[in-house]
Design a protein around this motif. Structure first.
Motif, PDB file in Angstrom:
ATOM      1  N   GLY A   1       0.799  -1.222   0.000  1.00 19.98           N
ATOM      2  CA  GLY A   1       0.000   0.000   0.000  1.00 19.98           C
ATOM      3  C   GLY A   1       0.827   1.265   0.000  1.00 19.98           C
ATOM      4  N   PHE A   2       2.107   1.155   0.315  1.00 21.33           N
ATOM      5  CA  PHE A   2       3.005   2.317   0.321  1.00 21.33           C
ATOM      6  C   PHE A   2       3.941   2.345  -0.888  1.00 21.33           C
ATOM      7  CE2 PHE A   2       2.192   1.868   4.980  1.00 21.33           C
ATOM      8  CZ  PHE A   2       1.601   3.111   5.176  1.00 21.33           C
TER       9      PHE A   2
ATOM     10  N   THR B   1       0.457   0.751  -5.855  1.00 19.76           N
ATOM     11  CA  THR B   1      -0.648   1.602  -5.431  1.00 19.76           C
ATOM     12  C   THR B   1      -0.712   2.790  -6.369  1.00 19.76           C
ATOM     13  OG1 THR B   1      -0.392   0.907  -3.136  1.00 19.76           O
ATOM     14  CG2 THR B   1      -1.614   2.939  -3.516  1.00 19.76           C
TER      15      THR B   1
ATOM     16  N   MET C   1      -0.850   7.613  -5.681  1.00 21.34           N
ATOM     17  CA  MET C   1      -0.239   7.789  -4.358  1.00 21.34           C
ATOM     18  C   MET C   1      -0.329   9.235  -3.871  1.00 21.34           C
ATOM     19  SD  MET C   1       1.203   4.970  -2.985  1.00 21.34           S
ATOM     20  CE  MET C   1       2.498   5.611  -1.961  1.00 21.34           C
TER      21      MET C   1
ATOM     22  N   MET D   1      -3.187   9.977  -1.544  1.00 23.66           N
ATOM     23  CA  MET D   1      -3.315   9.219  -0.300  1.00 23.66           C
ATOM     24  C   MET D   1      -3.316  10.167   0.889  1.00 23.66           C
ATOM     25  SD  MET D   1      -1.090   6.077   1.326  1.00 23.66           S
ATOM     26  CE  MET D   1      -1.350   4.983  -0.040  1.00 23.66           C
TER      27      MET D   1
ATOM     28  N   SER E   1      -8.944   9.859   0.436  1.00 16.97           N
ATOM     29  CA  SER E   1      -7.841   9.143  -0.191  1.00 16.97           C
ATOM     30  C   SER E   1      -8.348   8.389  -1.408  1.00 16.97           C
ATOM     31  CB  SER E   1      -7.215   8.154   0.798  1.00 16.97           C
ATOM     32  OG  SER E   1      -6.141   7.481   0.196  1.00 16.97           O
TER      33      SER E   1
ATOM     34  N   SER F   1      -5.576   4.062   2.508  1.00 21.35           N
ATOM     35  CA  SER F   1      -5.031   5.276   3.108  1.00 21.35           C
ATOM     36  C   SER F   1      -3.841   4.866   3.964  1.00 21.35           C
ATOM     37  CB  SER F   1      -6.093   5.964   3.976  1.00 21.35           C
ATOM     38  OG  SER F   1      -6.402   5.161   5.106  1.00 21.35           O
ATOM     39  N   ILE F   2      -3.170   5.845   4.525  1.00 22.54           N
ATOM     40  CA  ILE F   2      -2.039   5.533   5.410  1.00 22.54           C
ATOM     41  C   ILE F   2      -2.523   4.702   6.594  1.00 22.54           C
ATOM     42  CG2 ILE F   2      -0.306   6.537   6.945  1.00 22.54           C
ATOM     43  CD1 ILE F   2      -0.187   8.913   4.916  1.00 22.54           C
TER      44      ILE F   2
ATOM     45  N   ASN G   1      -3.300   1.134   5.571  1.00 18.90           N
ATOM     46  CA  ASN G   1      -2.078   0.347   5.408  1.00 18.90           C
ATOM     47  C   ASN G   1      -1.458  -0.027   6.752  1.00 18.90           C
ATOM     48  OD1 ASN G   1      -2.252   0.411   2.593  1.00 18.90           O
ATOM     49  ND2 ASN G   1      -1.065   2.296   2.460  1.00 18.90           N
TER      50      ASN G   1
END
Length: 153
Positions: free
Chosen positions: A35-36, A41, A44, A47, A54, A65-66, A69
């Protein structure tokens, strides 16, 4: 002198239930990391930490989203820790399945909403995946402890 016979712990992955929890833990860690990663993804730049704003899409499908994740990463770590014992593994699969069932129902009402209720970005693909995870984890939590056991009459 110590004896291993009295130790209630078993080695990681020694039962099917432990292997199941370990597998889910590893997959959740991979998903949390993916996810990062740009390319895995999409979008980005959109996000956000949390919320419906997001528009980042893991594999171009799953809205993340952060926070989303981070939750996957934490869920993965819990799976790895739980896989150390058969009872912990079973609990992880059952409770995790229930959590995903609740998240599925939550997503039915909030997916695509632009209100504060959608604090975890969810879309239709997320809902389908959450339903699958709920069923798979609960079924495995119930069935795997029975695999390899013998019945005597």
């Amino acid at each position: 002198m110590t004896s291993n016979a009295a130790t209630p712990r078993s080695t990681s992955g020694s039962t099917w239930t432990q292997k199941g929890a370990l597998l889910f833990g590893v997959v959740f860690l991979i998903v949390g990391i993916a996810g990062f990663i740009p390319g895995l993804t999409m979008d980005m730049g959109t996000m956000s930490f949390a919320g419906h704003g997001s528009m980042a899409l893991l594999l171009g499908l799953f809205q993340v989203s952060i926070l989303h994740n981070i939750v996957h990463l934490l869920f993965g770590i819990v799976g790895l820790v739980a896989s150390r014992t058969a009872s912990g593994s079973r609990l992880y699969l059952l409770v995790g399945g229930i959590v995903y069932a609740v998240l599925f129902v939550f997503g039915l009402f909030t997916a695509g909403m632009t209100s504060g209720a959608n604090f975890v970005p969810l879309n239709s693909a997320d809902n389908v995946l959450h339903a699958f995870l709920a069923v798979a984890m609960i079924v495995l939590g119930l069935l795997l402890p029975r695999v390899g056991t013998t019945r005597t009459r």
